[in-house]
Write a protein that holds these residues in place. Structure first.
Motif, PDB file in Angstrom:
ATOM      1  N   GLY A  88       9.775  -3.322  15.924  1.00 18.74           N
ATOM      2  CA  GLY A  88       9.730  -4.012  14.536  1.00 18.74           C
ATOM      3  C   GLY A  88       8.835  -5.457  14.803  1.00 18.74           C
ATOM      4  O   GLY A  88       8.508  -5.429  13.512  1.00 18.74           O
ATOM      5  N   GLN A  89       8.137  -6.059  16.127  1.00 20.56           N
ATOM      6  CA  GLN A  89       7.356  -6.671  16.271  1.00 20.56           C
ATOM      7  C   GLN A  89       6.428  -6.371  15.801  1.00 20.56           C
ATOM      8  O   GLN A  89       5.278  -5.655  15.893  1.00 20.56           O
ATOM      9  CB  GLN A  89       7.653  -6.715  17.983  1.00 20.56           C
ATOM     10  CG  GLN A  89       6.419  -8.210  18.207  1.00 20.56           C
ATOM     11  CD  GLN A  89       7.327  -8.799  19.530  1.00 20.56           C
ATOM     12  OE1 GLN A  89       7.133  -7.972  20.199  1.00 20.56           O
ATOM     13  NE2 GLN A  89       6.786  -9.813  20.216  1.00 20.56           N
ATOM     14  N   LEU A  90       5.318  -7.397  14.703  1.00 17.21           N
ATOM     15  CA  LEU A  90       4.133  -7.136  14.712  1.00 17.21           C
ATOM     16  C   LEU A  90       2.636  -7.722  15.290  1.00 17.21           C
ATOM     17  O   LEU A  90       2.870  -8.487  16.502  1.00 17.21           O
ATOM     18  CB  LEU A  90       4.101  -8.542  14.102  1.00 17.21           C
ATOM     19  CG  LEU A  90       2.209  -8.707  12.745  1.00 17.21           C
ATOM     20  CD1 LEU A  90       2.132  -6.907  11.839  1.00 17.21           C
ATOM     21  CD2 LEU A  90       2.251  -9.909  12.062  1.00 17.21           C
ATOM     22  N   VAL A  91       2.617  -6.408  15.918  1.00 11.80           N
ATOM     23  CA  VAL A  91       1.212  -6.803  17.260  1.00 11.80           C
ATOM     24  C   VAL A  91       0.120  -5.778  16.539  1.00 11.80           C
ATOM     25  O   VAL A  91      -0.626  -5.479  15.594  1.00 11.80           O
ATOM     26  CB  VAL A  91       1.437  -5.709  18.458  1.00 11.80           C
ATOM     27  CG1 VAL A  91       3.285  -6.258  18.558  1.00 11.80           C
ATOM     28  CG2 VAL A  91       1.952  -4.190  18.051  1.00 11.80           C
ATOM     29  N   THR A  92      -0.897  -5.998  17.570  1.00 10.30           N
ATOM     30  CA  THR A  92      -2.319  -6.049  17.929  1.00 10.30           C
ATOM     31  C   THR A  92      -2.322  -5.142  19.085  1.00 10.30           C
ATOM     32  O   THR A  92      -1.773  -5.178  19.902  1.00 10.30           O
ATOM     33  CB  THR A  92      -3.483  -6.708  17.342  1.00 10.30           C
ATOM     34  OG1 THR A  92      -4.842  -6.034  17.274  1.00 10.30           O
ATOM     35  CG2 THR A  92      -3.753  -8.240  18.606  1.00 10.30           C
ATOM     36  N   VAL A  93      -3.941  -4.453  19.438  1.00 10.04           N
ATOM     37  CA  VAL A  93      -3.539  -3.506  20.554  1.00 10.04           C
ATOM     38  C   VAL A  93      -5.396  -4.289  20.721  1.00 10.04           C
ATOM     39  O   VAL A  93      -6.243  -3.488  20.156  1.00 10.04           O
ATOM     40  CB  VAL A  93      -3.873  -1.694  19.933  1.00 10.04           C
ATOM     41  CG1 VAL A  93      -4.054  -1.984  21.738  1.00 10.04           C
ATOM     42  CG2 VAL A  93      -2.566  -1.886  19.275  1.00 10.04           C
ATOM     43  N   ASN A  94      -5.107  -4.365  21.907  1.00 10.21           N
ATOM     44  CA  ASN A  94      -5.749  -5.042  23.088  1.00 10.21           C
ATOM     45  C   ASN A  94      -7.061  -2.493  23.456  1.00 10.21           C
ATOM     46  O   ASN A  94      -6.684  -2.624  24.519  1.00 10.21           O
ATOM     47  CB  ASN A  94      -6.466  -5.076  24.239  1.00 10.21           C
ATOM     48  CG  ASN A  94      -7.591  -5.619  25.064  1.00 10.21           C
ATOM     49  OD1 ASN A  94      -8.687  -5.343  24.656  1.00 10.21           O
ATOM     50  ND2 ASN A  94      -7.299  -6.367  25.860  1.00 10.21           N
ATOM     51  N   PRO A  95      -8.221  -2.148  22.720  1.00 10.77           N
ATOM     52  CA  PRO A  95      -8.194  -1.238  23.234  1.00 10.77           C
ATOM     53  C   PRO A  95      -9.447  -1.043  24.311  1.00 10.77           C
ATOM     54  O   PRO A  95      -8.943   0.181  24.675  1.00 10.77           O
ATOM     55  CB  PRO A  95      -9.016  -1.070  21.797  1.00 10.77           C
ATOM     56  CG  PRO A  95      -9.516  -2.341  21.000  1.00 10.77           C
ATOM     57  CD  PRO A  95      -9.309  -3.521  22.092  1.00 10.77           C
ATOM     58  N   VAL A  96      -9.341  -2.502  24.892  1.00  7.91           N
ATOM     59  CA  VAL A  96      -9.672  -1.794  26.361  1.00  7.91           C
ATOM     60  C   VAL A  96      -9.230  -1.370  27.777  1.00  7.91           C
ATOM     61  O   VAL A  96      -7.872  -2.274  27.926  1.00  7.91           O
ATOM     62  CB  VAL A  96     -10.972  -3.165  26.858  1.00  7.91           C
ATOM     63  CG1 VAL A  96     -11.582  -2.672  28.246  1.00  7.91           C
ATOM     64  CG2 VAL A  96     -11.511  -3.196  26.293  1.00  7.91           C
ATOM     65  N   ILE A  97      -8.556  -0.167  27.516  1.00  3.22           N
ATOM     66  CA  ILE A  97      -7.203   0.196  29.115  1.00  3.22           C
ATOM     67  C   ILE A  97      -8.311   0.278  30.240  1.00  3.22           C
ATOM     68  O   ILE A  97      -9.084   1.186  30.650  1.00  3.22           O
ATOM     69  CB  ILE A  97      -7.066   1.740  28.585  1.00  3.22           C
ATOM     70  CG1 ILE A  97      -6.381   1.425  27.138  1.00  3.22           C
ATOM     71  CG2 ILE A  97      -5.946   2.583  28.969  1.00  3.22           C
ATOM     72  CD1 ILE A  97      -5.905   3.228  26.688  1.00  3.22           C
ATOM     73  N   SER A  98      -7.671  -0.887  31.026  1.00  2.32           N
ATOM     74  CA  SER A  98      -8.373  -0.809  32.753  1.00  2.32           C
ATOM     75  C   SER A  98      -7.474  -0.104  33.331  1.00  2.32           C
ATOM     76  O   SER A  98      -6.614   0.028  33.053  1.00  2.32           O
ATOM     77  CB  SER A  98      -9.246  -2.058  32.619  1.00  2.32           C
ATOM     78  OG  SER A  98      -8.045  -3.268  33.039  1.00  2.32           O
TER      79      SER A  98
END
Length: 358
Positions: free
Chosen positions: A80-90
């Motif tokens: 339920g936590q509000l989040v965004t996502v860093n699209p760079v998967i390293s």
């Protein structure tokens, strides 16, 4: 669940796909809204060759944690936590990752670009837990979808060494140009101006408190120094075409820096003498580091600026294909359009509203 699938150039369709299950180390994110990026548009039309049939695009997103995979407890996330996502998967192990330069990781993958990754134009997506960035519940929910483009602009300004003595010209007043200009202000530049031919975008820039220059109003070499109080010491090219690179070199001061952050064309011609004989530096900029992304999310939460002006359109998933087409044809003047996979009736999408059909 519903997802927007690219079927080919200029072709997007909504399809029913299985809800993904988070693997160990992954989080299921129930998507609230995802921004249509210029790179998505260029991929949709086939211009950049970086999007493919069968792909679910989307990387500028905000959502809520829907499920936690195994081995994610250390990240402190909760359902339920509000989040965004860093699209760079390293990889997390190479020299670039150790230096907080994940965007240079030789094995990096980018959500929304890599066709093997089902991305954010869908009701849900799975991502590595380390790429999930929590957001405050006090933040306007839509701001979460602005973190990614704002981080792109911030990294470009940092790459250019933007500082308090700089007179900064941004070429192109679209979303990345807006982000780059705001980043220059954030870094304390002495003066910032944006060259943008579209009057609606110039109006938006003015609403953000930025100085906008109409390149059709005269010679750029005259207009820009008037707006900045001198020739630019730093130019951020948020278009990335031969013409804009030439403009940047023509108007900038001797010894200045030119940052290429726009990706309109895969190849550009550069007047070499304007670089060598006047000792300018041309700098590439791509994405951002993990710390820059997180710092930008924090800045978005703390800034007094009204960032709501950056969002000029909202559509649900069934309207997204038409929005892509109208944006690509130049028929839609909106700077940033957000796609709401669950619909736009409840933009807040509280945890109780997070339901995804199988």
């Amino acid at each position: 669940m519903r997802a927007l699938v690219m079927k080919g150039n200029w072709q997007l369709e909504v399809e029913d796909l299985p809800v993904p299950e988070p693997a160990p180390g992954e989080i299921l994110v129930r998507v609230i809204a995802t921004g249509i990026c210029g790179s998505d548009i260029h991929g949709f039309t086939g211009e950049n060759g970086r999007r493919f049939p069968g792909q679910v695009m989307g990387h500028e997103t905000v959502g809520r944690v829907g499920a936690l995979g195994e081995d994610t407890a250390a990240h402190g996330l909760r359902e339920g936590q509000l989040v965004t996502v860093n699209p760079v998967i390293s990889c997390g192990d190479c020299e670039a990752c150790a230096a907080d330069a994940q965007q240079r990781c030789p094995s990096r993958r980018v959500i929304g670009v890599d066709p093997a990754l089902r991305s954010a134009f869908a009701e849900a997506m799975t991502v590595p837990a380390r790429n999930v960035v929590p957001l405050s519940e006090d933040l306007p929910v839509e701001y979460g979808a602005l973190v990614e483009p704002l981080a792109v602009g911030y990294h470009a300004a940092v790459r250019g060494g933007c500082g308090e003595k700089d007179r900064v010209l941004v070429i192109g007043g679209g979303p990345i140009g807006q982000a780059a200009a705001l980043a220059a202000v954030r870094l304390g530049a002495a003066a910032v101006a944006v060259s943008e031919p579209n009057p609606a975008r110039r109006d938006l820039l003015e609403r953000l408190g930025l100085t906008a220059v109409d390149p059709a109003a005269g010679k750029l070499a005259d207009l820009v120094p008037q707006a900045l109080g001198g020739r630019p010491t730093l130019t951020l090219d948020a278009v990335g075409a031969t013409g804009t690179v030439s403009d940047a070199l023509a108007v900038s001061d001797l010894g200045s820096r030119i940052v290429l952050v726009g990706m309109h064309s895969p190849r550009v011609d550069i007047p070499a003498y304007a670089v060598s004989t006047e000792e300018r530096t041309v700098i590439g900029s791509f994405c951002y580091s993990a710390n820059e992304f997180t710092e930008t999310a924090q800045w978005v939460a703390e800034t007094d600026l009204d960032l709501s002006a950056l969002v000029e359109g909202r559509v649900d998933l069934s309207e997204a294909a038409d929005s892509f087409t109208s944006l690509a044809r130049g028929e839609n003047p909106a700077s940033k359009v957000l796609v709401y996979p669950h619909g736009t009736d409840d933009p807040a999408l509280s945890p109780a509203a997070q339901e995804v059909s199988a």
